[in-house]
Design a protein around this motif. Structure first.
Motif, PDB file in Angstrom:
ATOM      1  N   ALA A  75      -7.548  -2.778  52.064  1.00  0.00           N
ATOM      2  CA  ALA A  75      -7.773  -2.680  50.614  1.00  0.00           C
ATOM      3  C   ALA A  75      -9.263  -2.536  50.323  1.00  0.00           C
ATOM      4  O   ALA A  75      -9.726  -2.899  49.244  1.00  0.00           O
ATOM      5  N   ALA A  76     -10.012  -2.033  51.313  1.00  0.00           N
ATOM      6  CA  ALA A  76     -11.472  -2.015  51.193  1.00  0.00           C
ATOM      7  C   ALA A  76     -12.031  -0.666  50.762  1.00  0.00           C
ATOM      8  O   ALA A  76     -13.248  -0.492  50.704  1.00  0.00           O
ATOM      9  N   GLY A  77     -11.154   0.276  50.452  1.00  0.00           N
ATOM     10  CA  GLY A  77     -11.633   1.615  50.093  1.00  0.00           C
ATOM     11  C   GLY A  77     -12.235   1.654  48.695  1.00  0.00           C
ATOM     12  O   GLY A  77     -11.955   0.804  47.844  1.00  0.00           O
TER      13      GLY A  77
ATOM     14  N   GLY B 259     -11.955   4.316  46.538  1.00  0.00           N
ATOM     15  CA  GLY B 259     -11.137   5.029  45.557  1.00  0.00           C
ATOM     16  C   GLY B 259     -11.890   6.176  44.918  1.00  0.00           C
ATOM     17  O   GLY B 259     -11.762   6.412  43.709  1.00  0.00           O
ATOM     18  N   VAL B 260     -12.631   6.905  45.725  1.00  0.00           N
ATOM     19  CA  VAL B 260     -13.450   8.013  45.212  1.00  0.00           C
ATOM     20  C   VAL B 260     -12.592   9.027  44.462  1.00  0.00           C
ATOM     21  O   VAL B 260     -12.966   9.505  43.383  1.00  0.00           O
ATOM     22  N   ARG B 261     -11.412   9.334  45.002  1.00  0.00           N
ATOM     23  CA  ARG B 261     -10.566  10.359  44.372  1.00  0.00           C
ATOM     24  C   ARG B 261      -9.938   9.899  43.061  1.00  0.00           C
ATOM     25  O   ARG B 261      -9.417  10.703  42.303  1.00  0.00           O
TER      26      ARG B 261
ATOM     27  N   LYS C 232     -10.712   0.796  44.427  1.00  0.00           N
ATOM     28  CA  LYS C 232      -9.337   1.138  44.018  1.00  0.00           C
ATOM     29  C   LYS C 232      -8.386  -0.062  43.964  1.00  0.00           C
ATOM     30  O   LYS C 232      -7.604  -0.198  43.023  1.00  0.00           O
TER      31      LYS C 232
ATOM     32  N   GLY D  11     -14.144  -2.632  56.546  1.00  0.00           N
ATOM     33  CA  GLY D  11     -15.216  -1.843  57.145  1.00  0.00           C
ATOM     34  C   GLY D  11     -15.430  -0.545  56.387  1.00  0.00           C
ATOM     35  O   GLY D  11     -14.831  -0.314  55.339  1.00  0.00           O
ATOM     36  N   ALA D  12     -16.287   0.303  56.952  1.00  0.00           N
ATOM     37  CA  ALA D  12     -16.647   1.558  56.295  1.00  0.00           C
ATOM     38  C   ALA D  12     -15.503   2.570  56.342  1.00  0.00           C
ATOM     39  O   ALA D  12     -15.381   3.419  55.461  1.00  0.00           O
TER      40      ALA D  12
ATOM     41  N   SER E  48     -11.285  -1.400  58.786  1.00  0.00           N
ATOM     42  CA  SER E  48     -10.679  -2.432  57.932  1.00  0.00           C
ATOM     43  C   SER E  48      -9.418  -2.995  58.585  1.00  0.00           C
ATOM     44  O   SER E  48      -9.192  -4.213  58.589  1.00  0.00           O
TER      45      SER E  48
ATOM     46  N   ALA F 143      -2.952  -1.009  50.474  1.00  0.00           N
ATOM     47  CA  ALA F 143      -2.924  -1.605  49.131  1.00  0.00           C
ATOM     48  C   ALA F 143      -2.628  -0.542  48.082  1.00  0.00           C
ATOM     49  O   ALA F 143      -2.021  -0.825  47.042  1.00  0.00           O
TER      50      ALA F 143
ATOM     51  N   LYS G 288       1.421   6.821  47.534  1.00  0.00           N
ATOM     52  CA  LYS G 288       0.037   6.334  47.601  1.00  0.00           C
ATOM     53  C   LYS G 288      -0.693   6.734  46.331  1.00  0.00           C
ATOM     54  O   LYS G 288      -0.733   7.898  45.972  1.00  0.00           O
TER      55      LYS G 288
HETATM   56  N1  CTP Z   1      -9.190   1.500  53.029  1.00  0.00           N
HETATM   57  C1  CTP Z   1      -9.832   0.400  53.606  1.00  0.00           C
HETATM   58  N2  CTP Z   1     -11.105   0.530  54.091  1.00  0.00           N
HETATM   59  C2  CTP Z   1     -11.761   1.702  53.991  1.00  0.00           C
HETATM   60  C3  CTP Z   1     -11.115   2.841  53.422  1.00  0.00           C
HETATM   61  C4  CTP Z   1      -9.816   2.701  52.938  1.00  0.00           C
HETATM   62  O1  CTP Z   1      -9.262  -0.690  53.684  1.00  0.00           O
HETATM   63  N3  CTP Z   1     -13.018   1.764  54.428  1.00  0.00           N
HETATM   64  C5  CTP Z   1      -7.841   1.322  52.476  1.00  0.00           C
HETATM   65  C6  CTP Z   1      -7.791   1.636  50.978  1.00  0.00           C
HETATM   66  O2  CTP Z   1      -8.231   0.509  50.231  1.00  0.00           O
HETATM   67  C7  CTP Z   1      -6.342   1.993  50.759  1.00  0.00           C
HETATM   68  C8  CTP Z   1      -5.898   2.536  52.118  1.00  0.00           C
HETATM   69  O3  CTP Z   1      -6.936   2.218  53.054  1.00  0.00           O
HETATM   70  O4  CTP Z   1      -5.534   0.874  50.425  1.00  0.00           O
HETATM   71  C9  CTP Z   1      -5.648   4.038  52.067  1.00  0.00           C
HETATM   72  O5  CTP Z   1      -6.871   4.697  51.775  1.00  0.00           O
HETATM   73  P1  CTP Z   1      -7.109   5.683  50.554  1.00  0.00           P
HETATM   74  O6  CTP Z   1      -5.870   5.871  49.766  1.00  0.00           O
HETATM   75  O7  CTP Z   1      -7.859   6.858  51.083  1.00  0.00           O
HETATM   76  O8  CTP Z   1      -8.063   4.797  49.614  1.00  0.00           O
HETATM   77  P2  CTP Z   1      -9.622   4.943  49.363  1.00  0.00           P
HETATM   78  O9  CTP Z   1     -10.319   5.217  50.658  1.00  0.00           O
HETATM   79  O10 CTP Z   1     -10.030   3.767  48.569  1.00  0.00           O
HETATM   80  O11 CTP Z   1      -9.650   6.231  48.411  1.00  0.00           O
HETATM   81  P3  CTP Z   1     -10.629   7.494  48.527  1.00  0.00           P
HETATM   82  O12 CTP Z   1     -10.367   8.091  49.893  1.00  0.00           O
HETATM   83  O13 CTP Z   1     -10.214   8.369  47.385  1.00  0.00           O
HETATM   84  O14 CTP Z   1     -12.028   6.942  48.382  1.00  0.00           O
END
Ligand code: CTP
Ligand code: MG
Length: 231
Positions: free
Chosen positions: A17-19, A21-23, A30, A85-86, A91, A111, A213
């Motif tokens: 859940a560390a992303g 949410g750029v998109r 996110k 993580g990055a 993560s 998440a 998703k």
């Molecule tokens: N995730 C994570 N750690 C990261 C990148 C993603 O834990 N460094 C998690 C996101 O929080 C998400 C899941 O992996 O629950 C699926 O990723 P995605 O839908 O791509 O989410 P985001 O990376 O947040 O979105 P975006 O690519 O648009 O930035």
């Protein structure tokens, strides 16, 4: 009321859940964005905790939000929260390292798939329990798929009957996931991909449209609509 997890459960669920949410566009990470007034992560964890086999939930949160996520989830279910993580893979690895001794089935669940029904958690776990090393929920591909070159010229039409769209939770025998992460090379977008690289068979079970998703603003609007109509 905080859900109780079953100490007799045999399943640990890792929740990346560390992303950022750029998109989804500018705003909070996110997992913390609101869906019908509650963060996506709350919706996701509530549904995971409702699956009877779940013994442990480990969330990988944005590094700056670990305390906030702990406080946010405390009323929802007992969870361990670690900094992510990055990359998604980092993560997942961080969450995997925090799983206590006990559960021999490990599921990895985005998440961002906040409306995933508890029965999908159960059916993936059941397939691992039945002896499959790695299990993924899938849906048939509905669109016609074209392969194109760098100039968007169509090279051909792919036979979609042999294609599947892959969701989470993805389930693994614990030792299989640990070994796959230990030897992980380039980042992949799913955990089954790591396991495939080890030459281990991956089995499909039917997915759920509710496990969509949430990636773009349209998905958030769709999820909001689904929630208000009873998902
Ligand atoms: N995730 C994570 N750690 C990261 C990148 C993603 O834990 N460094 C998690 C996101 O929080 C998400 C899941 O992996 O629950 C699926 O990723 P995605 O839908 O791509 O989410 P985001 O990376 O947040 O979105 P975006 O690519 O648009 O930035
Ligand atoms: Mg991403």
């Amino acid at each position: 009321m905080t859900a109780q997890l079953d100490p007799r459960g045999d399943v640990a669920v890792l929740v990346p859940a560390a992303g950022a949410g750029v998109r989804l566009g500018p705003g909070a990470p996110k997992a913390l964005r609101l869906l019908a007034g509650e963060p996506l992560l709350v919706h996701a964890v509530r549904r995971i905790a409702a699956a009877p086999s779940v013994h442990t939930i480990v969330v990988a949160a944005p590094a700056t939000e670990v305390e906030a996520v702990r406080a946010m989830l405390a009323p929802v279910a007992p969870v361990t929260v670690v900094p992510g993580g990055a990359e998604r893979q980092a993560s997942v690895a961080a969450a995997l390292a925090a799983v206590p001794a006990g559960p021999e089935i490990v599921l990895v669940h985005d998440a961002a798939r906040a409306l995933t029904p508890p029965h999908l958690v159960e059916s993936v776990a059941a397939a691992v329990r039945d002896g499959h090393d790695a299990v993924i929920p899938v849906l048939p591909v509905v669109d016609t798929i074209k392969e194109v070159d760098a100039t968007e010229r169509v090279l051909g039409t792919v036979d979609r009957s042999a294609l599947r769209s892959v969701q989470t939770p993805q389930g693994f025998r614990r030792s299989v996931l640990v070994a796959a992460h230990r030897s992980a090379g380039d980042a992949l977008t799913d955990d089954a991909g790591l396991v495939e690289k080890q030459g281990i068979a991956v089995t499909c079970v039917p997915g759920s449209e509710l496990a969509l998703k949430i990636t773009r603003p349209f998905d958030l609007a769709l999820a909001e609509h689904l929630l208000t109509t009873g998902a």
